[in-house]
Design a protein around this motif. Structure first.
Motif, PDB file in Angstrom:
ATOM      1  N   THR A   1       0.819  -1.077   0.013  1.00  0.00           N
ATOM      2  CA  THR A   1      -0.095   0.017  -0.028  1.00  0.00           C
ATOM      3  C   THR A   1       0.792   1.228   0.006  1.00  0.00           C
ATOM      4  O   THR A   1       0.563   2.324  -0.328  1.00  0.00           O
ATOM      5  CB  THR A   1      -0.907   0.219   1.283  1.00  0.00           C
ATOM      6  OG1 THR A   1      -0.132  -0.164   2.480  1.00  0.00           O
ATOM      7  CG2 THR A   1      -2.034  -1.049   1.027  1.00  0.00           C
ATOM      8  N   GLU A   2       1.992   1.243   0.590  1.00  0.00           N
ATOM      9  CA  GLU A   2       3.141   2.253   0.403  1.00  0.00           C
ATOM     10  C   GLU A   2       3.409   2.950  -0.957  1.00  0.00           C
ATOM     11  O   GLU A   2       3.475   4.024  -1.195  1.00  0.00           O
ATOM     12  CB  GLU A   2       4.430   1.927   1.140  1.00  0.00           C
ATOM     13  CG  GLU A   2       4.209   1.763   2.942  1.00  0.00           C
ATOM     14  CD  GLU A   2       3.590   0.383   2.894  1.00  0.00           C
ATOM     15  OE1 GLU A   2       3.569  -0.528   2.174  1.00  0.00           O
ATOM     16  OE2 GLU A   2       3.499   0.191   4.448  1.00  0.00           O
ATOM     17  N   THR A   3       3.333   1.715  -1.889  1.00  0.00           N
ATOM     18  CA  THR A   3       3.772   2.177  -3.261  1.00  0.00           C
ATOM     19  C   THR A   3       2.384   2.783  -3.827  1.00  0.00           C
ATOM     20  O   THR A   3       2.731   3.967  -4.497  1.00  0.00           O
ATOM     21  CB  THR A   3       3.780   0.760  -3.964  1.00  0.00           C
ATOM     22  OG1 THR A   3       4.895   0.191  -3.672  1.00  0.00           O
ATOM     23  CG2 THR A   3       3.837   1.244  -5.568  1.00  0.00           C
ATOM     24  N   LEU A   4       1.226   2.489  -3.554  1.00  0.00           N
ATOM     25  CA  LEU A   4       0.225   3.044  -4.121  1.00  0.00           C
ATOM     26  C   LEU A   4      -0.063   4.574  -3.378  1.00  0.00           C
ATOM     27  O   LEU A   4      -0.354   5.519  -4.071  1.00  0.00           O
ATOM     28  CB  LEU A   4      -1.362   2.299  -3.736  1.00  0.00           C
ATOM     29  CG  LEU A   4      -1.268   1.136  -4.878  1.00  0.00           C
ATOM     30  CD1 LEU A   4      -2.506   0.278  -4.194  1.00  0.00           C
ATOM     31  CD2 LEU A   4      -1.919   1.681  -6.081  1.00  0.00           C
ATOM     32  N   THR A   5       0.167   4.694  -1.957  1.00  0.00           N
ATOM     33  CA  THR A   5      -0.158   6.014  -1.326  1.00  0.00           C
ATOM     34  C   THR A   5       1.056   6.964  -1.801  1.00  0.00           C
ATOM     35  O   THR A   5       0.663   8.112  -1.976  1.00  0.00           O
ATOM     36  CB  THR A   5      -0.035   5.886   0.196  1.00  0.00           C
ATOM     37  OG1 THR A   5       1.066   5.134   0.395  1.00  0.00           O
ATOM     38  CG2 THR A   5      -1.059   5.274   0.474  1.00  0.00           C
ATOM     39  N   VAL A   6       2.386   6.674  -2.226  1.00  0.00           N
ATOM     40  CA  VAL A   6       2.998   7.470  -2.662  1.00  0.00           C
ATOM     41  C   VAL A   6       2.821   8.101  -3.965  1.00  0.00           C
ATOM     42  O   VAL A   6       2.893   9.204  -4.276  1.00  0.00           O
ATOM     43  CB  VAL A   6       4.493   6.762  -2.816  1.00  0.00           C
ATOM     44  CG1 VAL A   6       5.605   7.805  -3.755  1.00  0.00           C
ATOM     45  CG2 VAL A   6       5.232   6.590  -1.347  1.00  0.00           C
ATOM     46  N   MET A   7       2.409   7.084  -5.029  1.00  0.00           N
ATOM     47  CA  MET A   7       1.697   7.466  -6.252  1.00  0.00           C
ATOM     48  C   MET A   7       0.622   8.446  -6.233  1.00  0.00           C
ATOM     49  O   MET A   7       0.765   9.296  -6.939  1.00  0.00           O
ATOM     50  CB  MET A   7       1.513   5.898  -7.184  1.00  0.00           C
ATOM     51  CG  MET A   7       2.811   5.036  -7.419  1.00  0.00           C
ATOM     52  SD  MET A   7       2.377   3.890  -8.432  1.00  0.00           S
ATOM     53  CE  MET A   7       4.044   3.251  -9.061  1.00  0.00           C
TER      54      MET A   7
ATOM     55  N   ARG B   1      12.850   4.865 -13.949  1.00  0.00           N
ATOM     56  CA  ARG B   1      12.151   5.734 -14.586  1.00  0.00           C
ATOM     57  C   ARG B   1      11.965   7.030 -13.731  1.00  0.00           C
ATOM     58  O   ARG B   1      11.563   6.990 -12.447  1.00  0.00           O
ATOM     59  CB  ARG B   1      10.722   5.082 -15.132  1.00  0.00           C
ATOM     60  CG  ARG B   1      10.764   3.863 -15.701  1.00  0.00           C
ATOM     61  CD  ARG B   1      11.215   4.076 -17.143  1.00  0.00           C
ATOM     62  NE  ARG B   1      11.277   2.933 -17.942  1.00  0.00           N
ATOM     63  CZ  ARG B   1      10.245   2.330 -18.783  1.00  0.00           C
ATOM     64  NH1 ARG B   1       9.287   3.530 -18.845  1.00  0.00           N
ATOM     65  NH2 ARG B   1      10.310   1.356 -19.455  1.00  0.00           N
ATOM     66  N   VAL B   2      11.703   8.263 -14.491  1.00  0.00           N
ATOM     67  CA  VAL B   2      11.397   9.558 -13.758  1.00  0.00           C
ATOM     68  C   VAL B   2      10.282  10.122 -14.835  1.00  0.00           C
ATOM     69  O   VAL B   2      10.290   9.999 -15.946  1.00  0.00           O
ATOM     70  CB  VAL B   2      12.394  10.731 -14.016  1.00  0.00           C
ATOM     71  CG1 VAL B   2      12.128  11.757 -13.426  1.00  0.00           C
ATOM     72  CG2 VAL B   2      13.657   9.964 -13.207  1.00  0.00           C
ATOM     73  N   VAL B   3       9.062  10.086 -13.886  1.00  0.00           N
ATOM     74  CA  VAL B   3       7.544  10.346 -15.104  1.00  0.00           C
ATOM     75  C   VAL B   3       6.882  11.415 -14.172  1.00  0.00           C
ATOM     76  O   VAL B   3       7.205  12.053 -13.031  1.00  0.00           O
ATOM     77  CB  VAL B   3       6.823   8.923 -14.865  1.00  0.00           C
ATOM     78  CG1 VAL B   3       7.394   8.023 -15.548  1.00  0.00           C
ATOM     79  CG2 VAL B   3       6.301   8.870 -13.436  1.00  0.00           C
ATOM     80  N   GLU B   4       5.904  11.874 -14.793  1.00  0.00           N
ATOM     81  CA  GLU B   4       5.120  12.868 -14.464  1.00  0.00           C
ATOM     82  C   GLU B   4       3.685  11.989 -14.311  1.00  0.00           C
ATOM     83  O   GLU B   4       3.116  11.739 -15.343  1.00  0.00           O
ATOM     84  CB  GLU B   4       4.870  14.025 -15.397  1.00  0.00           C
ATOM     85  CG  GLU B   4       6.175  15.056 -15.472  1.00  0.00           C
ATOM     86  CD  GLU B   4       6.127  16.265 -16.317  1.00  0.00           C
ATOM     87  OE1 GLU B   4       4.940  16.323 -17.109  1.00  0.00           O
ATOM     88  OE2 GLU B   4       6.965  17.053 -16.581  1.00  0.00           O
ATOM     89  N   PRO B   5       3.328  11.717 -13.084  1.00  0.00           N
ATOM     90  CA  PRO B   5       2.122  10.815 -13.100  1.00  0.00           C
ATOM     91  C   PRO B   5       0.712  11.699 -13.313  1.00  0.00           C
ATOM     92  O   PRO B   5       0.649  12.838 -12.801  1.00  0.00           O
ATOM     93  CB  PRO B   5       2.296  10.283 -11.358  1.00  0.00           C
ATOM     94  CG  PRO B   5       3.189  11.574 -10.806  1.00  0.00           C
ATOM     95  CD  PRO B   5       3.982  11.978 -11.924  1.00  0.00           C
ATOM     96  N   TYR B   6       0.017  10.732 -14.019  1.00  0.00           N
ATOM     97  CA  TYR B   6      -1.281  11.643 -14.330  1.00  0.00           C
ATOM     98  C   TYR B   6      -2.264  10.858 -13.469  1.00  0.00           C
ATOM     99  O   TYR B   6      -3.233  11.718 -12.892  1.00  0.00           O
ATOM    100  CB  TYR B   6      -1.435  11.405 -15.847  1.00  0.00           C
ATOM    101  CG  TYR B   6      -2.779  12.111 -16.394  1.00  0.00           C
ATOM    102  CD1 TYR B   6      -2.887  13.313 -16.632  1.00  0.00           C
ATOM    103  CD2 TYR B   6      -3.764  11.140 -16.583  1.00  0.00           C
ATOM    104  CE1 TYR B   6      -3.849  14.047 -17.146  1.00  0.00           C
ATOM    105  CE2 TYR B   6      -4.972  11.856 -17.104  1.00  0.00           C
ATOM    106  CZ  TYR B   6      -5.063  13.042 -17.302  1.00  0.00           C
ATOM    107  OH  TYR B   6      -6.088  13.937 -17.671  1.00  0.00           O
ATOM    108  N   ARG B   7      -2.555   9.603 -13.508  1.00  0.00           N
ATOM    109  CA  ARG B   7      -3.808   8.907 -12.935  1.00  0.00           C
ATOM    110  C   ARG B   7      -3.277   7.557 -12.411  1.00  0.00           C
ATOM    111  O   ARG B   7      -2.758   6.832 -13.369  1.00  0.00           O
ATOM    112  CB  ARG B   7      -4.782   8.820 -13.582  1.00  0.00           C
ATOM    113  CG  ARG B   7      -5.776  10.194 -13.810  1.00  0.00           C
ATOM    114  CD  ARG B   7      -6.290  10.828 -12.731  1.00  0.00           C
ATOM    115  NE  ARG B   7      -7.057  11.778 -12.800  1.00  0.00           N
ATOM    116  CZ  ARG B   7      -6.763  13.090 -12.857  1.00  0.00           C
ATOM    117  NH1 ARG B   7      -5.378  13.156 -12.713  1.00  0.00           N
ATOM    118  NH2 ARG B   7      -7.532  13.895 -13.029  1.00  0.00           N
ATOM    119  N   LEU B   8      -3.941   6.858 -11.263  1.00  0.00           N
ATOM    120  CA  LEU B   8      -4.030   5.720 -11.136  1.00  0.00           C
ATOM    121  C   LEU B   8      -5.429   4.920 -11.519  1.00  0.00           C
ATOM    122  O   LEU B   8      -6.191   5.543 -11.232  1.00  0.00           O
ATOM    123  CB  LEU B   8      -3.766   5.519  -9.816  1.00  0.00           C
ATOM    124  CG  LEU B   8      -2.457   5.520  -9.063  1.00  0.00           C
ATOM    125  CD1 LEU B   8      -2.353   5.695  -7.541  1.00  0.00           C
ATOM    126  CD2 LEU B   8      -1.544   4.254  -9.502  1.00  0.00           C
TER     127      LEU B   8
END
Length: 323
Positions: A141-147, A171-178
């Motif tokens: 869940t830590e992975t999801l909460t960071v994202m 990877r270095v990204v600009e996250p948009y949506r989960l």
């Protein structure tokens, strides 16, 4: 008696958030104050934006009602732990219906949980095993909460990624949506090194790190993260045209099938038809349709029609009946 006014107001608010009406006398007894003090505290809560209603008469009392905006929520220890455990269980296994908003809520809740409660949540989750459907991998869940935090804060994200063939990269990204499909979580993001949009399976992500670098969100080519994921999945695998008629209203079916499959079209008289291009295995799609809990008939493709017949035959034989 509670002499600390802020602490008393928080206690009062916690009581009022229970869905019931509280007589003034009972509130006074709970708080160890006079009814006059209760009335003054109620007025203070109203000034802070909490919609507290009062009813008159011998059986009258106070209750918190739904307002136009939601003031801060007050939870006791047990309530906070229960909510955190529930959100963690759902998020970690991509349970259908637990979407990005739930993960963002979990991120916010865990951010303000005292260390003693975070420890209780982790201990309880480690001691339990959720029963989930599908073959989706479990995700920390830590992975999801960071994202989720980087999505909400428009913050660049760095992580290690393992591709389908086992190749590893940074990877270095600009996250948009989960996006959750009900089986897996996916991250839609703009990959800075590759200069293009990419879809990442979250169960293949390791050590996600919020860099602190802010960015201005880009416009997604499809306008919808769910649509982008659908198109991305179709480009990577063989797909087929699904046509199914349901003996139920559009609203009922739409609530029971994944949003990425689209919205059924009404046929009248309590019937509707769903057309979708899907890439799931035929055998899994049969099970997925059966899980809707409504009567349906598969029209296309022929492979799916045959798979339904075979499964129906096996189920009949399993029941001991003669097919």
């Amino acid at each position: 008696m509670t002499t600390d006014t802020p602490a008393r107001l928080l206690t009062l608010l916690s009581l009022l958030q229970t869905p019931r009406e509280w007589p003034g006398g009972e509130l006074a007894d709970r708080l160890g104050v006079s009814r006059r003090t209760v009335r003054r505290d109620i007025d203070r809560l109203r000034e802070l934006g909490y919609p507290v209603e009062a009813s008159k008469g011998s059986d009258g009392g106070y209750r918190l009602v739904a307002g136009k905006a939601m003031p801060p929520l007050v939870l006791d220890d047990e309530e906070a732990v229960a909510i955190a455990v529930g959100l963690r269980a759902g998020a970690g296994h991509a349970v259908e219906g637990v979407d990005e908003a739930s993960v963002r809520a979990l991120a916010k809740l865990e951010q303000v949980l005292p260390s003693r409660l975070r420890h209780r949540v982790s201990t309880l989750q480690a001691a339990t095993t959720p029963l989930t459907s599908g073959d989706g991998a479990s995700i920390p869940t830590e992975t999801l909460t960071v994202m989720a935090s980087t999505v909400a804060g428009h913050e660049r994200l760095r992580f290690a990624y393992r591709a389908k063939d086992g190749a590893e990269s940074r990877r270095v990204v600009e996250p948009y949506r989960l996006v959750s499909t009900g089986q897996r979580w996916y991250l839609i993001a703009y990959d800075l090194d590759r200069g293009d949009w990419r879809t990442f399976r979250v169960d293949r992500v390791d050590a996600p790190f919020a860099t602190g670098a802010r960015f201005a969100p880009r416009e997604l080519p499809t306008g919808s993260a769910a649509e982008y994921l659908r198109q991305s999945m179709y480009r990577r695998q063989e797909t087929y045209e699904l046509v199914v008629t349901f003996e139920a209203e559009v609203s009922e079916v739409a609530a029971r099938v994944p949003a990425w499959m689209g919205v059924p079209e009404p046929l009248g008289e309590g019937r509707c038809r769903l057309r979708a291009r899907v890439g799931d295995a035929v055998d899994w799609m049969v099970v997925r349709l059966a899980m809707t809990g409504v009567e349906f008939r598969v029209e296309q493709p022929p492979e799916l029609v045959e798979a339904v017949r075979k499964l129906a035959g096996r189920l009949v034989r399993a029941s001991g009946e003669v097919a």
